[in-house]
Design a protein around this motif. Structure first.
Motif, PDB file in Angstrom:
ATOM      1  N   GLN A   1       0.826  -1.210   0.000  1.00  0.00           N
ATOM      2  CA  GLN A   1       0.000   0.000   0.000  1.00  0.00           C
ATOM      3  C   GLN A   1       0.857   1.256   0.000  1.00  0.00           C
ATOM      4  O   GLN A   1       0.372   2.347  -0.286  1.00  0.00           O
ATOM      5  CB  GLN A   1      -0.938   0.004   1.209  1.00  0.00           C
TER       6      GLN A   1
ATOM      7  N   LEU B   1       1.900   1.284  -3.996  1.00  0.00           N
ATOM      8  CA  LEU B   1       0.714   1.380  -4.848  1.00  0.00           C
ATOM      9  C   LEU B   1       1.013   0.940  -6.282  1.00  0.00           C
ATOM     10  O   LEU B   1       0.459   1.481  -7.239  1.00  0.00           O
ATOM     11  CB  LEU B   1       0.151   2.813  -4.841  1.00  0.00           C
TER      12      LEU B   1
ATOM     13  N   SER C   1      -3.314  -3.432  -4.269  1.00  0.00           N
ATOM     14  CA  SER C   1      -2.753  -2.586  -3.215  1.00  0.00           C
ATOM     15  C   SER C   1      -3.434  -1.219  -3.194  1.00  0.00           C
ATOM     16  O   SER C   1      -3.744  -0.681  -2.125  1.00  0.00           O
ATOM     17  CB  SER C   1      -1.248  -2.416  -3.423  1.00  0.00           C
ATOM     18  N   SER C   2      -3.666  -0.668  -4.365  1.00  0.00           N
ATOM     19  CA  SER C   2      -4.300   0.650  -4.450  1.00  0.00           C
ATOM     20  C   SER C   2      -5.756   0.592  -3.993  1.00  0.00           C
ATOM     21  O   SER C   2      -6.250   1.508  -3.331  1.00  0.00           O
ATOM     22  CB  SER C   2      -4.210   1.188  -5.885  1.00  0.00           C
TER      23      SER C   2
ATOM     24  N   TYR D   1      -5.665   0.342  -0.243  1.00  0.00           N
ATOM     25  CA  TYR D   1      -5.246   1.620   0.337  1.00  0.00           C
ATOM     26  C   TYR D   1      -6.435   2.575   0.462  1.00  0.00           C
ATOM     27  O   TYR D   1      -6.649   3.190   1.515  1.00  0.00           O
ATOM     28  CB  TYR D   1      -4.164   2.232  -0.541  1.00  0.00           C
ATOM     29  N   TRP D   2      -7.232   2.673  -0.614  1.00  0.00           N
ATOM     30  CA  TRP D   2      -8.378   3.582  -0.532  1.00  0.00           C
ATOM     31  C   TRP D   2      -9.423   3.051   0.436  1.00  0.00           C
ATOM     32  O   TRP D   2     -10.014   3.806   1.204  1.00  0.00           O
ATOM     33  CB  TRP D   2      -8.987   3.811  -1.918  1.00  0.00           C
TER      34      TRP D   2
ATOM     35  N   TYR E   1      -8.419   1.738 -14.161  1.00  0.00           N
ATOM     36  CA  TYR E   1      -7.107   1.088 -14.197  1.00  0.00           C
ATOM     37  C   TYR E   1      -6.966   0.205 -15.434  1.00  0.00           C
ATOM     38  O   TYR E   1      -5.871   0.090 -15.992  1.00  0.00           O
ATOM     39  CB  TYR E   1      -6.938   0.246 -12.929  1.00  0.00           C
TER      40      TYR E   1
ATOM     41  N   ALA F   1      -1.961   1.669 -11.503  1.00  0.00           N
ATOM     42  CA  ALA F   1      -2.883   1.869 -10.384  1.00  0.00           C
ATOM     43  C   ALA F   1      -2.613   3.167  -9.633  1.00  0.00           C
ATOM     44  O   ALA F   1      -3.536   3.865  -9.214  1.00  0.00           O
ATOM     45  CB  ALA F   1      -2.789   0.676  -9.427  1.00  0.00           C
ATOM     46  N   LYS F   2      -1.339   3.499  -9.457  1.00  0.00           N
ATOM     47  CA  LYS F   2      -1.021   4.698  -8.676  1.00  0.00           C
ATOM     48  C   LYS F   2      -1.533   5.955  -9.369  1.00  0.00           C
ATOM     49  O   LYS F   2      -1.893   6.931  -8.711  1.00  0.00           O
ATOM     50  CB  LYS F   2       0.479   4.798  -8.430  1.00  0.00           C
TER      51      LYS F   2
ATOM     52  N   ALA G   1      -5.016   6.263  -8.297  1.00  0.00           N
ATOM     53  CA  ALA G   1      -5.020   6.642  -6.879  1.00  0.00           C
ATOM     54  C   ALA G   1      -4.644   8.105  -6.712  1.00  0.00           C
ATOM     55  O   ALA G   1      -5.201   8.808  -5.854  1.00  0.00           O
ATOM     56  CB  ALA G   1      -4.057   5.749  -6.097  1.00  0.00           C
ATOM     57  N   ASN G   2      -3.722   8.594  -7.536  1.00  0.00           N
ATOM     58  CA  ASN G   2      -3.352  10.014  -7.486  1.00  0.00           C
ATOM     59  C   ASN G   2      -4.530  10.898  -7.889  1.00  0.00           C
ATOM     60  O   ASN G   2      -4.715  11.989  -7.340  1.00  0.00           O
ATOM     61  CB  ASN G   2      -2.163  10.284  -8.399  1.00  0.00           C
TER      62      ASN G   2
END
Length: 469
Positions: free
Chosen positions: A63, A66, A71-72, A75-76, A103, A109-110, A113-114
């Motif tokens: 996490q 990411l 993992s992402s 994390y959320w 995605y 993925a990051k 997430a960003n």
């Protein structure tokens, strides 16, 4: 219903719609103030501390990086469960559904997430700022191909969806508007776009893992010619397009409808939407102010609109985890909980199309309903979880012998279910009465009584009302 219970009912409704589910502790704390105080606390997440990512970085390496979609997603989900800024996360969910970026195409993925972090940062602000950040967001630039939108070879994908799905709606623009909108956004790309595209295609994480994408404006790739857009003419850049869109009554109505459907009810009341749209124009698209108007509106408080919306899978799972107080510390098995959300039909960070998810009653189908019931029942029956232990202790505190009616009342109160219909409550009491009273006066009877409590909790989360918000 007493005034105290009416207040609990209204604040729990507010927390389900504007937050991430209602818990007894949250409702009782907010009931110490006024409804207006509760609304303002939600509308100003910055007044509560942000989550510290140090724990995640220390205890959950995946996490931290990411790099993987699982993992992402985890994390959320961890942030959704543990945040003290619920509306900040809820509005991020709203924009993620409206400005859907997946995605599946990006393979990064990051980057998605960003984008969610951008929605956290700007989601309650001015719509013009939100759309500007979206138009500069690398995930969106890749998702809708604006990275390839250049002078001489325009790509209309982002321009079309900006008008159709993000700001105006179908039928509110012409093909000429789409073309000129696309031309205005030529040159808005990501740095080293060709190389980044090849890395995504090859699924390469070597030698440095996923590389962060960065926005870049390339003037020589921008079409600086005269353009006509929605009746305005000039040498427009993307910024100018956003100015025109955000001052349009059509945009005000479109965004107000989306907010109404998300926070108030699935069926639009046009007169109420018009009120929200007027406020949108008055405050120059300040989403925080529009939401304030929504949360104080008669439509939002109407008892007919309470428990009228099917919870999204994310909302359902997060509400259950918050009641159970599970995943309060970074752990590996939150990945399994995130997968439960995916199996219910809402793959976190990976909406199916640019339209996002089809919501409302479409969340419920044969397979997804079974998954919703099973996942909720499994979580709420775990006696090792602090929240479940609290409910058991609360029941136990009512004496050495607890009647079925008391058991049901205590459990519903503990889960902030203040509006359970009489028919459902009678069904629960009938179920709880099958084995008579609960006994805590003998050591050998306590395990059986605790088991009966968790079985009743499983029945409660399987009720229609628990699945609604």
């Amino acid at each position: 219903m007493s005034l105290v219970n009416q207040k609990k009912l209204l604040i729990s409704h507010l927390l389900r719609r504007a937050g991430l589910g209602a818990t007894r502790c949250e409702v009782e704390r907010l009931c110490q103030g006024t409804y207006e105080d509760a609304v303002e606390e939600l509308l100003h997440p910055e007044r509560n501390p942000d989550m510290d990512d140090d724990l995640i970085r220390r205890y959950h390496v995946d996490q931290n990086s990411l790099m993987l979609i699982e993992s992402s997603q985890s994390y959320w989900l961890y942030k959704l469960i543990n945040t003290r800024r619920p509306l900040e996360e809820k509005i991020a969910l709203f924009w993620h559904g409206l400005f859907s970026t997946a995605y599946g195409k990006l393979n990064h993925a990051k980057a998605v997430a960003n984008q969610i972090n951008t929605f956290r940062q700007f989601g309650l602000g001015n719509l013009r700022t939100i759309l500007l950040e979206l138009s500069r967001d690398p995930a969106m630039l890749f998702w809708l191909d604006n990275k390839d939108n250049k002078l001489g070879t325009p790509n209309e994908n982002y321009g079309r969806e900006l008008l159709e799905l993000f700001a105006l709606g179908i039928g509110q623009y012409t093909e000429e508007d789409v073309k000129n909108c696309a031309l205005a956004f030529t040159g808005w790309t990501i740095r080293n776009a060709e190389y980044m595209s090849r890395r995504a295609e090859r699924d390469s994480i070597w030698p440095y893992g996923r590389l962060d994408w960065q926005f870049e404006y390339i003037p020589e790739n921008h079409d600086d010619g005269v353009k006509t857009f929605l009746g305005y003419t000039g040498r427009f850049n993307g910024d100018d397009i956003l100015d025109i869109l955000c001052s349009s009554p059509t945009t005000a109505r479109f965004i107000s409808e989306k907010l109404y459907e998300y926070f108030v009810a699935d069926s639009i009341d046009q007169a109420t939407v018009d009120e929200f749209a007027s406020e949108f124009l008055r405050c120059n698209g300040d989403i925080r102010q529009v939401l304030r108007t929504i949360f104080h509106s008669t439509a939002f408080k109407d008892i007919g609109n309470m428990r009228s919306k099917v919870m999204s899978p994310i909302d359902l799972v997060v509400q259950t985890c918050r009641i159970c107080q599970s995943h309060s510390f970074p752990d590996w098995n939150i990945v399994l909980t995130a997968m439960d959300v995916n199996f219910m039909g809402q793959e976190i960070l990976n909406p199916p199309t640019v339209e996002g998810w089809h919501t409302g009653s479409e969340w419920i189908e044969t397979g997804s309903l079974v998954e919703r019931l099973n996942a909720s029942a499994k979580e709420i029956s775990n006696k090792s979880l602090p929240g479940v232990q609290e409910i058991i202790s609360l029941v136990h505190s009512h004496g050495p012998v607890v009647a079925p009616m008391t058991l049901v009342d205590v459990c519903l109160e503990a889960m902030a279910l203040y509006d359970m219909p009489t028919s459902t409550k009678e069904m629960l009491v009938g179920y709880a009465s099958k084995w008579g009273n609960l006994a805590f006066d003998r050591e050998d009877a306590i395990p059986c009584s605790e088991q009966r409590i968790t079985e009743l909790l499983q029945m409660i989360v399987s009720c229609r009302e628990y699945q609604m918000c």
